[in-house]
Each structure stands twice: as structure tokens, then as C-alpha cells.
Design an enzyme around this catalytic site. Structure first.
Site, short mmCIF file in Angstrom:
data_model
loop_
_atom_site.label_atom_id
_atom_site.label_comp_id
_atom_site.label_asym_id
_atom_site.label_seq_id
_atom_site.Cartn_x
_atom_site.Cartn_y
_atom_site.Cartn_z
N LYS A 181 0.83 -1.20 0.00
CA LYS A 181 0.00 0.00 0.00
C LYS A 181 0.86 1.26 0.00
O LYS A 181 0.61 2.22 0.72
CB LYS A 181 -0.93 -0.01 1.20
CG LYS A 181 -1.84 -1.23 1.20
CD LYS A 181 -3.03 -1.07 2.10
CE LYS A 181 -3.92 -2.28 2.11
NZ LYS A 181 -4.37 -2.74 0.82
N CYS A 182 1.88 1.25 -0.85
CA CYS A 182 2.87 2.32 -0.92
C CYS A 182 2.79 2.97 -2.30
O CYS A 182 2.37 2.33 -3.27
CB CYS A 182 4.26 1.71 -0.69
SG CYS A 182 5.65 2.83 -0.90
N GLY A 183 3.20 4.20 -2.40
CA GLY A 183 3.25 4.85 -3.70
C GLY A 183 4.17 4.14 -4.67
O GLY A 183 4.03 4.28 -5.89
N PHE A 184 5.13 3.38 -4.15
CA PHE A 184 6.08 2.64 -5.00
C PHE A 184 5.59 1.22 -5.32
O PHE A 184 6.27 0.49 -6.04
CB PHE A 184 7.45 2.58 -4.34
CG PHE A 184 8.11 3.92 -4.18
CD1 PHE A 184 8.50 4.66 -5.30
CD2 PHE A 184 8.35 4.46 -2.92
CE1 PHE A 184 9.10 5.90 -5.16
CE2 PHE A 184 8.95 5.70 -2.78
CZ PHE A 184 9.34 6.43 -3.90
N THR A 185 4.44 0.82 -4.78
CA THR A 185 3.94 -0.54 -4.98
C THR A 185 3.88 -0.96 -6.46
O THR A 185 4.20 -2.11 -6.77
CB THR A 185 2.57 -0.72 -4.30
OG1 THR A 185 2.74 -0.49 -2.89
CG2 THR A 185 2.01 -2.12 -4.51
#
Length: 168
Positions: free
Chosen positions: A37-41
Site C-alpha cells: 500500500k505504498c506509492g512505490f507498490t
């Protein structure tokens, strides 16, 4: 730590299977602390593409989920494996959730974070930091979360490592 000790570090795969980093001896390994659930996912897609392209040459991507950055990996191992498989088609090895910093830092990250290259030594700054370990078990590069998996920087480092990999 010498490379034989690096290979003795215990790991637990996402399905609960115990192993060691030695399972990857002789291979080039890109170790990545991951989160769902990360912007980098979305980097999962690039990591899987790298794995698909270079696995037969000896590349392993090792995803190591961590929930230490703003709770961005809240699920359990089944949730994580399901999400990665269904959303990004991930087939590369993943471990159980670990800590990448602090008093419970996983021993592999204790060693990986000693590699200094423009990033805080001893610390993982955020999700999706990447560490490249060559086929001899030497940490040879480190990439910030912002560096995309299929960037020229990472692909060139992987190719260089694969070209110098020990023969079995």
C-alpha cells in the site's frame, strides 16, 4: 561479515518454509523491501518483468515485506502473497514480513545496510529500497526507492553482476 556468513542468514519464505540466504548462492540477488500500500507498490510490475527476463541467467528477486513505513504492509503473509500474485503476477520469491530497521532489524538488512552509496548507511529510508548481491555473496550496489526496477542503472548493474557470476 564474510560472504559465507551472509549465506547462513536464516529466512522464512512467505509460505512459512524456513531456508537461508544460502539458497541463492551463486546467483545475483536483488533484495527489495516491499509493501502493498505504498506509492512505490507499482514497482512490483517492474520487478516481476526483470525476474522474467533474467531468471534463466541467474537473477533472483527477493521481496521482503515490511510494515515499518506508515503501516503500508498491514496484511498477513497470505494477504500479501495473494495481492502480489493477483495484482502483479509476482512469481519471484518472497519472505515473511520482517523489520528492515530498529531493534528487531532482520539480520540480512543489518548486513545490507552497511553498503554505503549515497543513502543513509545503516538505515533503510523507505519501502522499495533495492540491494544487489552478486553471485559470490558480495553486496555490490544499492538503489533508492525512487529508482525504477527497469531503469538503466539497475539493469546495467544486474547485467554486470550476471556476466561475472561464478560458474556452477
Amino acid at each position: 561479515m564474510d560472504t559465507s556468513s551472509l549465506y547462513e542468514i536464516p529466512l522464512t519464505l512467505i509460505d512459512g518454509t524456513p531456508t537461508t540466504f544460502g539458497e541463492f548462492r551463486g546467483k545475483t540477488v536483488l533484495v527489495v523491501n516491499v509493501a502493498s500500500k505504498c506509492g512505490f507498490t507499482p514497482q512490483y510490475a517492474g520487478l516481476e518483468a526483470l525476474y522474467a527476463q533474467y531468471a534463466t541467467d541467474g537473477l533472483v528477486i527477493l521481496g521482503m515485506p515490511s510494515n515499518q513505513f506508515m503501516g503500508q504492509e498491514p496484511g498477513n503473509e497470505d494477504d500479501i502473497a495473494s495481492f502480489c500474485g493477483l495484482t502483479y503476477g509476482v512469481t519471484f520469491p518472497m519472505t515473511s514480513k520482517i523489520d528492515v530497521r530498529g531493534k528487531d532489524q532482520h539480520p540480512l538488512f543489518t548486513e545490507l545496510t552497511k553498503f554505503k552509496r549515497g543513502i543513509l548507511p545503516g538505515l533503510v529510508k523507505w519501502n522499495f529500497e533495492k540491494f544487489l548481491v552478486n553471485g559470490d555473496g558480495k553486496i555490490v550496489d544499492r538503489f533508492a526507492s525512487t529508482v525504477e526496477p527497469q531503469s538503466t542503472e539497475i539493469v546495467d548493474a544486474i547485467k554486470k553482476s550476471l556476466a561475472t557470476q561464478p560458474t556452477a
